[in-house]
Motif scaffolding. Structure first.
Motif, PDB file in Angstrom:
ATOM      1  N   TRP A  28       0.806  -1.185  -0.075  1.00 38.98           N
ATOM      2  CA  TRP A  28       0.033   0.138   0.134  1.00 38.98           C
ATOM      3  C   TRP A  28       0.828   1.232  -0.136  1.00 38.98           C
ATOM      4  O   TRP A  28       0.477   2.358  -0.909  1.00 38.98           O
ATOM      5  CB  TRP A  28      -1.015   0.065   1.223  1.00 38.98           C
ATOM      6  N   LEU A  29       1.819   1.188   0.884  1.00 40.55           N
ATOM      7  CA  LEU A  29       2.746   2.466   1.112  1.00 40.55           C
ATOM      8  C   LEU A  29       3.466   2.662  -0.550  1.00 40.55           C
ATOM      9  O   LEU A  29       3.475   3.823  -0.823  1.00 40.55           O
ATOM     10  CB  LEU A  29       3.725   2.244   2.171  1.00 40.55           C
ATOM     11  N   ARG A  32       1.248   4.121  -3.072  1.00 37.15           N
ATOM     12  CA  ARG A  32       0.817   5.566  -2.750  1.00 37.15           C
ATOM     13  C   ARG A  32       2.033   6.320  -2.997  1.00 37.15           C
ATOM     14  O   ARG A  32       1.869   7.491  -3.685  1.00 37.15           O
ATOM     15  CB  ARG A  32       0.446   5.653  -1.030  1.00 37.15           C
ATOM     16  N   TRP A  40      -6.658   0.429   0.737  1.00 39.41           N
ATOM     17  CA  TRP A  40      -6.181  -0.531   1.591  1.00 39.41           C
ATOM     18  C   TRP A  40      -6.982  -1.688   1.569  1.00 39.41           C
ATOM     19  O   TRP A  40      -6.291  -2.925   1.584  1.00 39.41           O
ATOM     20  CB  TRP A  40      -6.352   0.357   3.013  1.00 39.41           C
TER      21      TRP A  40
END
Length: 260
Positions: A28-29, A32, A40
């Motif tokens: 996810w990070l 992003r 998420w």
């Protein structure tokens, strides 16, 4: 008397490992940071039965639409058994002579464009999830619930980049021009299909221009570390990014002769 070998079947069960919280957070990070708004809920895996049921439904829907996916042989809520659809593109490229690889990679890109033009998305468009039986491409592994949490055009663009990034080891020997050529094969097929249907395709060159500064930052960090500077993965990343930059700078058009 020779007995024919039965075709292989594949079974996926709810007992397989899922992403840990840390793995989910990392996916996810990173997405992003790269500017891809992966939600998420699409990366966090907590319910194996729900994931399997989701993949089962996607396989049924894509098969009903006439797409080449593994046939569902059995599903009981805890296991999903499917038929075989050929050897993965990744394995085939390992076996092929180097001079036969680029045309097949271009064909894979064009085939993905057709899949997208028909209103579909994959969510796991890497070479390991694409198969080729000598006649047609097929797709496997549909457990990533990216849409509708992400807009369809964004997921389709993400598919295209997943495919190209997964081909890095096979594209690197040909140099950045090969990356541009595969992306152009996708773009030409996507634009042709969109024109025939009176549609406007997603802006792949613009999407790449948006991502490149962030990807270049990752490249610079990797190159600043002595033990990674000449690592194969970093060399491949540089090749892919240079090819993506050339494609985006030309707005997706190829002026030089194509090898596909």
């Amino acid at each position: 008397m020779t007995t024919a070998t039965p075709p292989p079947i594949w079974t996926k069960t709810v007992d397989r490992p899922l992403r840990s919280f840390g793995q989910s957070a990392g996916v996810w990070l990173f997405a992003r940071l790269m500017g891809v708004p992966v939600p998420w809920c699409a990366v966090r895996q907590t319910d194996p039965e729900a994931l399997l049921a989701y993949e089962h439904q996607r396989l049924l829907a894509l098969a009903a639409a006439g797409e080449a996916v593994p046939p569902v042989l059995a599903f009981d809520g805890r296991s999903l058994t499917t038929g075989d659809v050929g050897t993965t593109l990744e394995r085939l490229l390992h076996r092929l002579p180097e001079d036969e690889r680029l045309p097949l990679m271009c064909a894979a890109g064009a085939d993905l464009a057709g899949f997208h033009a028909r209103g579909h998305w994959h969510g796991g468009a890497q070479a390991r999830n694409l198969t080729w039986d000598g006649t047609r491409f097929a797709r496997i592994d549909f457990e990533e619930p990216l849409h509708p949490a992400m807009p369809l055009p964004t997921v389709q663009l993400y598919d295209a980049l997943q495919l190209v990034m997964s081909l890095a080891r096979f594209l690197e020997p040909f140099g950045p021009q090969a990356v541009r050529t595969v992306l152009s094969a996708y773009q030409r097929a996507r634009e042709a299909a969109a024109a025939g249907a009176g549609q406007t395709p997603p802006d792949l060159p613009g999407f790449i221009r948006h991502l490149l500064p962030r990807l270049r930052a990752v490249q610079r960090v990797a190159e600043s570390l002595p033990r990674l500077r000449r690592a194969r993965e970093v060399v491949r990343l540089c090749t892919v990014l240079d090819g993506m930059a050339a494609f985006a700078a030309a707005d997706g058009l190829t002026s030089s002769p194509s090898r596909c």
